[in-house]
Design a protein around this motif. Structure first.
Motif, short mmCIF file in Angstrom:
data_model
loop_
_atom_site.label_atom_id
_atom_site.label_comp_id
_atom_site.label_asym_id
_atom_site.label_seq_id
_atom_site.Cartn_x
_atom_site.Cartn_y
_atom_site.Cartn_z
N ASN A 64 -28.90 -33.81 39.35
CA ASN A 64 -29.02 -34.83 39.39
C ASN A 64 -28.36 -35.96 38.13
O ASN A 64 -28.71 -36.77 38.86
CB ASN A 64 -29.72 -35.78 40.81
N ILE A 65 -28.42 -35.45 37.35
CA ILE A 65 -28.22 -36.06 36.08
C ILE A 65 -26.49 -36.33 35.79
O ILE A 65 -25.80 -35.35 36.23
CB ILE A 65 -28.36 -35.62 34.64
N PHE A 108 -28.62 -41.45 28.21
CA PHE A 108 -29.35 -40.53 29.61
C PHE A 108 -28.74 -41.04 30.72
O PHE A 108 -29.22 -42.78 30.27
CB PHE A 108 -30.47 -40.34 29.37
N LYS A 109 -28.49 -40.40 31.40
CA LYS A 109 -27.99 -41.37 33.11
C LYS A 109 -27.93 -40.84 34.19
O LYS A 109 -27.70 -39.62 34.54
CB LYS A 109 -26.50 -42.20 32.70
N SER A 110 -28.79 -41.22 35.49
CA SER A 110 -28.92 -40.99 36.57
C SER A 110 -29.00 -41.46 37.48
O SER A 110 -29.99 -42.59 37.66
CB SER A 110 -30.45 -39.88 36.42
N GLY A 111 -28.60 -41.63 38.08
CA GLY A 111 -28.65 -42.80 39.04
C GLY A 111 -28.27 -44.49 39.14
O GLY A 111 -27.47 -44.37 38.20
N ASN A 112 -28.53 -45.38 39.48
CA ASN A 112 -28.85 -46.06 38.89
C ASN A 112 -29.53 -46.82 36.95
O ASN A 112 -29.75 -47.44 35.95
CB ASN A 112 -29.69 -47.82 39.63
N PHE A 113 -30.40 -45.76 37.06
CA PHE A 113 -30.98 -45.60 35.18
C PHE A 113 -30.78 -44.97 34.68
O PHE A 113 -29.34 -43.99 34.63
CB PHE A 113 -32.79 -44.63 36.32
#
Length: 143
Positions: A107-108, A128-133
């Motif tokens: 889910n990245i 790096f990005k995953s969801g809101n992070f």
């Protein structure tokens, strides 16, 4: 004349209306509470993915003599390869990060690798990005 005690239709209707109002307020508060728990849970999952990835790559670069061999990107994959033959690959199709052929994160949304050389050490930059992070982090190899 005898006084009759009991419930009238009007009092029953008032009780039912009051009960429905109380149930509506409780349902609204409960749904708000559970929605916030789901949002927090999702945030923790994305943080956990980054922490897991950071642990793997930190262990890799803290080995003596490990240097970056190649960083590359094509339309569906970004990767970084080290001198000890370990390759970290981000698949845009699967939205996952792999070490060689083993999936370590899922889910990245984005993971881009780049590096520069400073003082005979490699500085690896990971976007790096995953969801809101979302985070851009640097890792520096040992000499």
């Amino acid at each position: 004349m005898k006084k009759e005690n009991g419930l009238t239709i009007i009092s029953i209707i008032i009780y039912i209306i009051a009960l429905l109002i109380v149930l509506g307020v409780v349902a609204t508060l409960t749904s708000y509470f559970y929605k916030n728990i789901n949002i927090e849970g999702e945030s923790q999952l994305t943080n956990a993915q980054f922490t897991k990835f950071s642990g793997y790559i930190t262990e890799e670069i803290n080995q003596n003599g490990v240097r970056v061999v190649e960083v590359g990107e094509n339309e569906n994959v970004t990767y970084i390869t080290f001198t000890n033959k370990q390759t970290y690959t981000y698949s845009k199709v699967n939205k996952a990060i792999y070490v060689n052929e083993i999936k370590i994160c899922q889910n990245i949304d984005k993971c881009n690798f780049s590096y520069t050389e400073e003082n005979n050490r490699d500085k690896i930059i990971v976007d790096f990005k995953s969801g809101n992070f979302e985070r851009t982090t640097s890792f520096i190899t040992k000499q």
